[in-house]
Design an enzyme around this catalytic site. Structure first.
Site, mmCIF file in Angstrom:
data_model
loop_
_atom_site.group_PDB
_atom_site.id
_atom_site.type_symbol
_atom_site.label_atom_id
_atom_site.label_comp_id
_atom_site.label_asym_id
_atom_site.label_seq_id
_atom_site.Cartn_x
_atom_site.Cartn_y
_atom_site.Cartn_z
ATOM 1 N N ASP A 117 0.777 -1.270 -0.085
ATOM 2 C CA ASP A 117 -0.068 0.024 -0.007
ATOM 3 C C ASP A 117 1.057 1.118 -0.115
ATOM 4 O OD1 ASP A 117 -2.584 1.127 -0.132
ATOM 5 O OD2 ASP A 117 -2.506 1.421 2.118
ATOM 6 N N TYR A 119 1.251 5.701 -0.584
ATOM 7 C CA TYR A 119 0.844 6.991 0.330
ATOM 8 C C TYR A 119 0.722 8.363 -0.663
ATOM 9 C CZ TYR A 119 1.067 9.774 4.614
ATOM 10 O OH TYR A 119 0.692 10.712 5.954
ATOM 11 N N HIS A 124 -3.634 14.201 0.946
ATOM 12 C CA HIS A 124 -3.922 13.169 2.395
ATOM 13 C C HIS A 124 -2.664 13.336 3.192
ATOM 14 C CE1 HIS A 124 -4.621 9.746 4.787
ATOM 15 N NE2 HIS A 124 -3.669 9.163 4.435
ATOM 16 N N ARG A 133 1.374 16.164 13.246
ATOM 17 C CA ARG A 133 2.545 17.036 13.593
ATOM 18 C C ARG A 133 2.320 18.531 13.398
ATOM 19 N NH1 ARG A 133 3.933 12.848 10.235
ATOM 20 N NH2 ARG A 133 4.410 14.639 8.529
ATOM 21 N N GLU A 190 -10.046 3.939 4.346
ATOM 22 C CA GLU A 190 -8.992 4.699 3.311
ATOM 23 C C GLU A 190 -9.799 4.340 2.067
ATOM 24 O OE1 GLU A 190 -5.118 5.632 5.668
ATOM 25 O OE2 GLU A 190 -5.034 3.980 4.152
ATOM 26 N N GLU A 192 -9.381 4.133 -1.731
ATOM 27 C CA GLU A 192 -7.931 4.172 -2.490
ATOM 28 C C GLU A 192 -8.445 3.226 -3.641
ATOM 29 O OE1 GLU A 192 -4.648 2.119 -0.811
ATOM 30 O OE2 GLU A 192 -5.188 2.976 1.422
ATOM 31 N N ASP A 224 -8.847 0.228 2.618
ATOM 32 C CA ASP A 224 -7.592 0.033 3.367
ATOM 33 C C ASP A 224 -8.212 0.359 4.830
ATOM 34 O OD1 ASP A 224 -5.487 -0.811 4.425
ATOM 35 O OD2 ASP A 224 -4.555 1.123 4.157
ATOM 36 N N ARG A 228 -6.630 3.405 13.546
ATOM 37 C CA ARG A 228 -5.938 4.585 13.966
ATOM 38 C C ARG A 228 -5.414 4.494 15.231
ATOM 39 N NH1 ARG A 228 -4.755 5.886 8.919
ATOM 40 N NH2 ARG A 228 -6.749 6.725 7.647
ATOM 41 N N GLN A 231 -2.628 1.758 15.240
ATOM 42 C CA GLN A 231 -1.566 2.549 14.099
ATOM 43 C C GLN A 231 -0.441 3.440 15.033
ATOM 44 O OE1 GLN A 231 -3.195 4.205 10.745
ATOM 45 N NE2 GLN A 231 -1.256 4.585 10.083
ATOM 46 N N TYR A 235 3.354 2.626 15.058
ATOM 47 C CA TYR A 235 4.016 2.437 13.784
ATOM 48 C C TYR A 235 5.470 3.160 14.198
ATOM 49 C CZ TYR A 235 3.636 7.576 13.362
ATOM 50 O OH TYR A 235 3.646 8.744 13.407
ATOM 51 N N LYS A 244 -3.449 -2.116 10.484
ATOM 52 C CA LYS A 244 -4.040 -2.145 8.807
ATOM 53 C C LYS A 244 -4.038 -3.701 8.502
ATOM 54 C CE LYS A 244 -2.897 1.949 7.415
ATOM 55 N NZ LYS A 244 -3.681 2.899 6.769
ATOM 56 N N THR A 248 -8.754 -5.452 4.213
ATOM 57 C CA THR A 248 -8.749 -4.714 3.102
ATOM 58 C C THR A 248 -9.821 -5.140 1.949
ATOM 59 O OG1 THR A 248 -6.207 -4.426 3.083
ATOM 60 C CG2 THR A 248 -7.357 -3.758 1.182
ATOM 61 N N THR A 335 -4.625 6.723 0.257
ATOM 62 C CA THR A 335 -5.797 7.293 0.520
ATOM 63 C C THR A 335 -5.935 8.436 -0.456
ATOM 64 O OG1 THR A 335 -5.888 7.000 2.915
ATOM 65 C CG2 THR A 335 -7.378 8.847 1.969
ATOM 66 N N GLU A 349 -9.390 12.454 8.460
ATOM 67 C CA GLU A 349 -9.299 13.899 7.873
ATOM 68 C C GLU A 349 -10.623 14.565 7.947
ATOM 69 O OE1 GLU A 349 -6.927 13.951 3.989
ATOM 70 O OE2 GLU A 349 -7.386 11.612 4.387
#
Length: 399
Positions: A117, A119, A124, A133, A190, A192, A224, A228, A231, A235, A244, A248, A335, A349
């Site tokens: 997968d 990104y 996104h 962040r 997600e 996709e 996907d 969260r 994750q 991660y 994850k 799927t 995503t 989001e």
């Protein structure tokens, strides 16, 4: 509009003769068969080959897997099927091998050999960076230099309509003293695009961008599912794992890349210029319009044409270190999110990590998925005879 009477489908139907996606189906207790969809019906491809005295080996096994292994058969097979559905003279021998969709059960359309997968949406990735962040640059320094991805779990790829069990795992909120174990409370989607790979390479062989295009058979819708909270705790430093790998979902119909040729568009400007192994004439975007439906309410309409990295670039990057590419490999785009709030392809989001609840048509509000919630992805694209539909990718959450 022209109509093919023996199949009762117009040339402008979203599953008309300009589309012809492949899937796996069964009738009653019968074994799965490779089928091609035409309108609201499915034609048994192996049976059609037999009655037409055509080699049926590429269509054996009950799904698309055998055909994926022989790229030299892709164009001839499509040309043959296009001729079959257009010519009424085939009706007497083929009619018994055409089934109404209401009378069949759909299965995973191919055996997933491996799953990666990516990104690939700048919008996104920027949104996720701003959420997690807020005091740093939204994008990590490497993001515009290479298609970032993680290696997923092929054994938990399921076909549309399969229920999704809420995963359990470790969670630790920033203010918690220690992690706890339990069901995910931030279960997400997600939206996709899944890219289906055909043909194989050897270990140590890499594909250029233009060579990668020759290995892209088609696309599916892909969800996907993402826990969260699991994750976020796991991660660092190696990336997504249990948050994850539990499920799927992909759509039941594989749209051939050739059917999407009218939808290919230039990529957004890539700055800085990618390294040479990521450049090539075949690197293009796709003009797909998505909709994300949450319990019957369309909550987002993500546009795939805004994706920063092309499918061909993703596959070239996947193989550049010599990793083997196999027929039946699947990779997700990551995503799909556009620049506006109503085009975000994840609930992380849309709800801005739970701080901005989403109101559904029944008046209820959501931030993340609750037990019993159903999510359906749909998408369409320009086609040679009108818009084509990629079908549906749907799943319901069970506790």
């Amino acid at each position: 509009m022209t109509t093919h009477p023996w199949l009762a489908v117009g040339t402008d139907h979203p599953f008309g003769p300009h589309h012809l996606p492949y899937g796996s189906f069964s009738v009653g207790a019968g074994a799965p068969r490779l089928g091609v969809r035409i309108g609201e019906q499915v034609l048994d491809v192996a049976a059609a080959a037999q009655v037409c005295h055509r080699d049926a080996r590429p269509y054996s096994g009950g799904d698309l897997t055998a055909l994926l292994e022989v790229p030299q058969e892709w164009a001839p097979t499509r040309a043959w099927l296009t001729e079959l559905v257009a010519d009424e003279d085939h009706a007497p021998v083929l009619a018994e091998h055409v089934h109404d969709l209401d009378d069949v059960t759909l299965h995973l359309p191919f055996a997933v050999a491996d799953y990666v997968d990516f990104y690939a949406s700048e919008h996104h990735a920027s949104n996720v960076g701003r959420i997690f962040r807020p005091d740093s640059e939204p994008l990590t320094p490497n993001w515009r230099h290479l298609p970032i991805g993680y290696h997923g779990r092929s054994s938990t790829v399921v076909v549309s309509g399969t229920d999704v069990r809420r995963p359990h795992g470790q969670r630790k909120a920033p203010g918690d003293a220690a992690p706890t174990f339990g069901p995910s409370i931030k279960l997400d989607i997600e939206a996709e695009l899944g890219l289906v790979v055909g043909g194989s390479t050897q270990i140590g062989q890499s594909l250029s961008v233009d060579e990668a295009a020759e290995h892209l058979f088609g696309v599916v819708l892909l969800d996907d599912w993402s826990a969260r909270d699991i994750q976020a705790w796991e991660y660092v430093p190696l990336g997504p794992f249990l948050g994850k790998s539990f499920a799927t979902t992909i759509s039941a119909w594989v749209t051939p890349m050739v059917a999407l040729e009218p939808a290919r568009v230039p990529l957004p400007a890539q700055d800085p210029q990618p390294l040479p192994y990521l450049t090539g004439a075949a690197a293009r975007g796709i003009d797909l319009e998505y909709e994300v439906e949450w319990n019957g309410t369309v909550v987002s309409r993500p546009p795939y044409r805004t994706m920063y990295w092309a499918p061909e670039q993703m596959l070239a990057h996947l193989s550049v270190n010599g990793a083997k590419v196999s027929a039946g490999d699947l990779f997700g785009s990551g995503t799909i999110s556009g620049p506006e709030a109503g085009t975000r392809g994840s609930f992380l989001e849309l709800s801005w990590n739970g701080t901005e609840p989403v109101t559904l048509d029944d008046g209820s509000t959501r931030t993340f998925l609750e037990d019993g919630d159903t999510v359906t992805l749909r998408a369409s694209a320009p086609g040679a005879g009108g818009r084509i539909s990629l079908g549906e990718c749907t799943g319901t959450i069970r506790g």
